[in-house]
Design an enzyme around this catalytic site. Structure first.
Site: not given
Ligand SMILES: [Zn+2]
Ligand SMILES: [Zn+2]
Length: 333
Positions: A125, A128, A138, A142, A145, A152-153, A159
């Site tokens: 990533c 990150c 990732h 948010c 990672c 993602h809700c 997440c």
């Molecule tokens: Zn990441």
């Molecule tokens: Zn998320």
């Protein structure tokens, strides 16, 4: 700079809107059921007590699981997966992509990483600066990672991943229970209001809406819950259902499938008494997952897992991880 920061704040505040809507609907349903139905409509005291008791059990479980789904922070990869200062410098100073790939490969050899990008490169990533553990992705919302990321809700503004997948499943299950309980107990009063057997215009309005809203939520949740039950039985995340994880031997959508019961235990743990409570009991630490086949054993990487394990201090060693390895050995034989 100030504008983008302002926009980010607006985005953060706006992301709570779905949670506020759900909370408002739930609070209204509480008022409508407890006050308008139980206290103002029901006349039999025993019926009142039974209805209120069962309602509060469903309501409490629903709120508990919703709370845990919203406020359980997603787990991020541990420090071992982050590039060290020297590795980072080496990686950044290298301009040739092939050489960069090789640097990541060398680092990944010390880690229990068995999945790859579609290009067969180690999954890294850039945001990150971390080597992604298996099943980690990732999240752009948010901006981090997330271990065993599912999705993602927006409804929980969080997440869903390794740390809260069990809570999310229980939240869906208890939401359905809440809806079906409300709908089934309200139905007879809905009919009584409908045929004019009882008269109370204000309570009538709330009771009618309670039934419609509960049924509407129940039907939509049923599909989502059914889909997630199927995913759990296959030990697949939502992301993996769309894009199969790629192993050294190639893509395999059933790569983590250990059989229905073991798959269930991966999420809910081995102790059945905790299965229905929003208490974290998932197996492992989210960085490594037992796999279906051991064709990876031909890879030199497999032997490095022990190095990684050995490198950890006693406090860090997770007994569940050892259990996971036992599963792998079992699968191997
Ligand atoms: Zn990441
Ligand atoms: Zn998320």
């Amino acid at each position: 700079m100030a504008l983008s920061r302002g926009l980010r704040w607006c985005q953060r505040i706006f992301s709570w809107v779905p949670v506020v809507i759900i909370t408002a609907v739930v609070l209204w349903s509480y008022y409508a059921y407890v006050f308008e139905l139980c206290l103002f409509t029901l006349s039999n005291p025993l019926e009142k007590v039974c209805y209120l008791f069962a309602f509060h059990v469903c309501f409490a479980m629903f709120i508990w699981t919703y709370w845990k789904s919203i406020f359980t922070l997603p787990s991020q990869p541990s420090k071992k997966f982050h590039l060290s200062y020297t590795d980072k410098e080496k990686y950044e100073n290298e301009e040739r992509p092939e050489a960069q790939k090789q640097i990541l490969n060398d680092i990944a050899k010390k880690l229990p990483v068995y999945t790859r990008a579609a290009s067969k490169a180690v999954r890294f990533c850039d945001w990150c600066q971390v080597i992604k553990p298996d099943r980690c992705h990732h999240c752009s919302v948010c901006e981090m990672c997330v271990l065993k990321m599912d999705h993602h809700c927006p409804w929980v503004n969080n997440c869903i991943g390794f740390s809260n997948y069990k809570f999310f499943l229980l939240f869906l299950a208890y939401s359905m229970l809440y809806c079906i309980y409300v709908a089934s107990t309200v139905l007879q009063y809905f009919i009584k209001y409908w045929v004019g057997e009882i008269h109370n215009d204000r309570a009538k309005f709330h009771v009618l809406f309670l039934l419609f809203v509960a049924l509407m939520f129940f039907v939509s949740l049923m599909f989502l819950f059914g889909y997630h039950c199927w995913l759990v039985s296959k030990n697949r995340s939502t992301l993996e259902a769309f894009t199969s994880p790629v192993f050294l031997r190639g893509p395999d959508r059933n790569g983590f499938d250990l059989g229905a019961l073991k798959n269930l235990e991966q999420v809910f743990g081995k102790e059945k008494k905790y299965w229905f409570l929003p208490i974290f009991t998932s197996l492992g630490d989210g960085h490594f997952f037992p796999m279906r086949t051991q064709s990876e054993s031909s890879s030199p990487l497999l032997s490095t897992e022990h190095q990684w394990e050995d490198g950890r201090s006693d406090e860090e060693t997770n007994p569940l991880q050892i259990e996971d390895q036992a599963v792998r050995i079992e699968m191997e034989t």
